[in-house]
Design a protein around this motif. Structure first.
Motif, short mmCIF file in Angstrom:
data_model
loop_
_atom_site.label_atom_id
_atom_site.label_comp_id
_atom_site.label_asym_id
_atom_site.label_seq_id
_atom_site.Cartn_x
_atom_site.Cartn_y
_atom_site.Cartn_z
N ASP A 29 0.85 -1.19 0.00
CA ASP A 29 0.00 0.00 0.00
C ASP A 29 0.88 1.23 0.00
O ASP A 29 1.62 1.44 0.96
N PRO A 30 0.85 2.01 -1.03
CA PRO A 30 0.00 1.84 -2.22
C PRO A 30 0.66 0.93 -3.25
O PRO A 30 1.89 0.81 -3.29
N TRP A 63 -7.12 -4.51 -4.97
CA TRP A 63 -6.61 -3.54 -4.00
C TRP A 63 -7.36 -2.21 -4.13
O TRP A 63 -7.82 -1.65 -3.14
#
Length: 98
Positions: A29-30, A63
């Motif tokens: 993340d990210p 995601w």
């Protein structure tokens, strides 16, 4: 010293929990936008529909769909779509609304 062994029921429960946990991928993340992560695969290429490109696109979409709308918007502003990728983010936002 107390006996700290698990009962068969506790052990079975732990194994099931671990199996479910292993099925859920852990995303960085990210994540990098696909065109940054795999710049050698051009927009619209079959490389995004098979092999590593397909896998990455699938992980990225999963995601991205888990992000809050505010985080998505911030991500989109910080990682603008390059030429050939117009509408990429909007398609992912639309697909998660279904």
């Amino acid at each position: 010293m107390d006996d700290e062994r698990m009962t068969p029921k506790e052990l079975d429960s732990m194994i099931k929990h671990l199996a479910v946990s292993l099925e859920k991928p852990v995303y960085p993340d990210p994540m990098e936008a696909p065109w940054i992560a795999l710049p050698h695969i051009k927009a619209g290429s079959i490389g995004w529909r098979m092999g590593g490109g397909e896998d990455y696109l699938s992980y990225f979409s999963d995601w991205f769909s888990q992000l809050s709308p505010d985080y998505q918007n911030n991500y989109c502003q910080n990682n603008p779509e390059p030429e050939g990728w117009q509408g990429f983010y909007e398609r992912r936002k639309t697909s998660q609304q279904r």
